[in-house]
Enzyme design. Structure first.
Site, mmCIF file in Angstrom:
data_model
loop_
_atom_site.group_PDB
_atom_site.id
_atom_site.type_symbol
_atom_site.label_atom_id
_atom_site.label_comp_id
_atom_site.label_asym_id
_atom_site.label_seq_id
_atom_site.Cartn_x
_atom_site.Cartn_y
_atom_site.Cartn_z
ATOM 1 N N ASN A 66 0.971 -1.000 0.421
ATOM 2 C CA ASN A 66 -0.013 0.149 0.226
ATOM 3 C C ASN A 66 1.199 1.539 0.383
ATOM 4 O O ASN A 66 2.083 1.526 0.517
ATOM 5 C CB ASN A 66 -1.007 0.014 1.632
ATOM 6 C CG ASN A 66 -2.513 -1.022 0.841
ATOM 7 O OD1 ASN A 66 -2.137 -0.909 -0.322
ATOM 8 N ND2 ASN A 66 -2.400 -1.338 1.784
ATOM 9 N N CYS A 76 -4.063 -7.345 -5.033
ATOM 10 C CA CYS A 76 -4.850 -6.632 -5.279
ATOM 11 C C CYS A 76 -5.039 -7.368 -6.331
ATOM 12 O O CYS A 76 -3.855 -7.171 -8.174
ATOM 13 C CB CYS A 76 -3.393 -5.473 -5.763
ATOM 14 S SG CYS A 76 -4.124 -3.898 -6.383
ATOM 15 N N HIS A 170 -11.945 -8.393 3.426
ATOM 16 C CA HIS A 170 -13.227 -7.011 2.850
ATOM 17 C C HIS A 170 -14.347 -7.580 3.478
ATOM 18 O O HIS A 170 -14.940 -8.539 3.505
ATOM 19 C CB HIS A 170 -13.223 -7.824 1.308
ATOM 20 C CG HIS A 170 -12.629 -7.194 0.886
ATOM 21 N ND1 HIS A 170 -11.982 -6.302 0.054
ATOM 22 C CD2 HIS A 170 -11.324 -7.705 0.034
ATOM 23 C CE1 HIS A 170 -11.195 -6.095 -1.037
ATOM 24 N NE2 HIS A 170 -10.908 -6.885 -0.581
ATOM 25 N N GLU A 219 -10.591 1.154 0.949
ATOM 26 C CA GLU A 219 -9.213 0.611 0.811
ATOM 27 C C GLU A 219 -8.255 0.643 2.194
ATOM 28 O O GLU A 219 -8.391 1.519 2.608
ATOM 29 C CB GLU A 219 -8.446 0.653 -0.255
ATOM 30 C CG GLU A 219 -9.347 0.200 -1.495
ATOM 31 C CD GLU A 219 -7.869 -0.540 -1.877
ATOM 32 O OE1 GLU A 219 -6.602 -0.372 -1.966
ATOM 33 O OE2 GLU A 219 -8.560 -0.010 -3.749
ATOM 34 N N CYS A 228 -11.617 -1.234 -6.194
ATOM 35 C CA CYS A 228 -10.870 -1.776 -5.926
ATOM 36 C C CYS A 228 -10.777 -3.459 -6.699
ATOM 37 O O CYS A 228 -12.259 -3.627 -6.548
ATOM 38 C CB CYS A 228 -10.962 -1.798 -4.619
ATOM 39 S SG CYS A 228 -10.276 -3.075 -3.324
ATOM 40 N N THR A 230 -9.825 -6.474 -5.936
ATOM 41 C CA THR A 230 -10.767 -7.512 -4.930
ATOM 42 C C THR A 230 -12.168 -6.712 -4.031
ATOM 43 O O THR A 230 -12.046 -8.379 -3.908
ATOM 44 C CB THR A 230 -9.666 -7.403 -3.677
ATOM 45 O OG1 THR A 230 -8.898 -6.557 -2.771
ATOM 46 C CG2 THR A 230 -7.996 -8.715 -4.573
ATOM 47 N N GLY A 231 -11.849 -5.949 -4.255
ATOM 48 C CA GLY A 231 -12.890 -5.309 -3.158
ATOM 49 C C GLY A 231 -14.261 -5.425 -4.274
ATOM 50 O O GLY A 231 -15.575 -5.947 -3.599
HETATM 51 N N1 LIG Z 1 -5.907 -1.767 -0.090
HETATM 52 C C1 LIG Z 1 -6.196 -3.291 0.043
HETATM 53 C C2 LIG Z 1 -4.463 -3.949 -1.515
HETATM 54 C C3 LIG Z 1 -4.902 -3.083 -3.246
HETATM 55 C C4 LIG Z 1 -6.583 -4.195 -3.432
HETATM 56 C C5 LIG Z 1 -6.671 -3.330 -4.376
HETATM 57 N N2 LIG Z 1 -6.367 -2.382 -4.622
HETATM 58 C C6 LIG Z 1 -7.466 -3.984 -5.424
HETATM 59 O O1 LIG Z 1 -7.212 -3.295 -6.387
HETATM 60 O O2 LIG Z 1 -7.647 -5.074 -4.881
HETATM 61 C C7 LIG Z 1 -5.624 -4.089 1.284
HETATM 62 O O3 LIG Z 1 -5.135 -3.471 1.888
HETATM 63 O O4 LIG Z 1 -5.789 -5.286 1.219
#
Ligand SMILES: N[C@H](CCC[C@H](N)C(=O)O)C(=O)O
Length: 285
Positions: A66, A76, A170, A219, A228, A230-231
């Protein structure tokens, strides 16, 4: 230290990408934070470091930090798509299907002729210990046979969250209108809530149709990003499990559109979306 870097973005989630395939690259936390700093450095949500693989069946390793804290994280999604574009544009591979290892996942990535990249994001996990999430005095409320949790906030309000790990943690909540969702107010409170010992990414999902959602994510260690990956995976998986969504969903984020597909338990989440190189540069760290 003189560093060459490539600035990239995937649906507005932006990255500094570093090539450590030719020689090892060990950056201190302060150097990673400088790269991520939008005033004193280059500026990016995350820093991606491409490393050689240590296993014959894997093409590369890929590490993610990060940008605000220099903390290494597990996954990510938008970064994975930019990774594919990077290794092909840099001539590090000419494969159409690339297998890459992160700190806790093995991903399979493929780039289509139109430039969009599809990533096998691996399987989601739901046990509190996978986040980790420490329920303490909380107990789950079963909805559609799925655990959701009512999280108490300091001011006495409660928010109902679904928990999904995509390798990174998440907490997903449903809102009526993402444009009016209290992202800046509730995001940081849930991100650093005592129930999340390693903190959490916080998703605000509006269900537009069974195959369409709008999503904003506060995030972990980054605040609200424009997208995001993974989000988006976590939100669609939670929506499918709760009976709100079908197996293929278009996710509208503030920075662009992602397509997420999940065929259900035991299956990986598939993510497709854009990835672009913005510019290349050099910096003295
Ligand atoms: N902030 C996230 C990492 C980046 C995830 C995001 N940028 C993506 O595209 O999945 C964490 O601390 O788990």
């Amino acid at each position: 230290m003189h560093i060459r870097f490539t600035k990239m973005q995937g649906a507005g989630n932006d990255f500094v990408v570093l090539d450590a395939t030719r020689q090892p690259l060990t950056l201190q936390r302060e150097q990673l934070q400088r790269l991520g700093d939008r005033r004193f450095g280059v500026g990016a949500d995350q820093i991606l470091v491409v490393e050689p693989s240590t296993k014959p069946e894997v093409d590369f390793r890929y590490r993610i930090y990060n940008g605000a804290t220099g903390e290494e994280v597990e996954h990510c999604g938008n970064g994975a798509r930019c990774f594919v574009r990077y290794v092909r544009e840099q001539g590090l591979t000419d494969k159409d299907v690339i297998r890459v290892e992160t700190v806790n996942r093995l991903l399979e990535l493929r780039q289509a002729p139109d430039g969009r990249v599809t990533v096998n994001m691996g399987e989601p996990a739901f046990a509190p210990a996978d986040l980790p999430f420490d329920p303490k005095a909380l107990s789950p409320r079963a909805k559609h046979g799925v655990d959701v949790w009512s999280l108490p906030l300091p001011d006495g309000r409660e928010v109902e969250i679904a928990l999904v790990s995509m390798g990174n943690p998440h907490a997903v909540m449903r809102v009526d209108d993402v444009l009016r969702a209290p992202v800046a107010e509730i995001g940081p409170i849930v991100e650093s809530h005592a129930q999340f010992p390693r903190r959490v990414n916080v998703g605000f999902m509006q269900v537009v149709a069974r195959d369409q959602i709008a999503l904003r994510v506060y995030e972990r260690d980054a605040g609200e990003t424009l997208a995001c990956g993974t989000g988006a995976c976590a939100a669609v998986v939670a929506g499918i499990r709760l009976g709100w969504l079908d197996a293929a969903v278009e996710v509208q984020t503030r920075g662009g559109q992602l397509r997420i597909e999940w065929a259900g338990p035991g299956q990986p989440v598939m993510m497709t979306g854009p990835a672009q190189t913005v510019y290349q540069g050099e910096i003295e760290l």
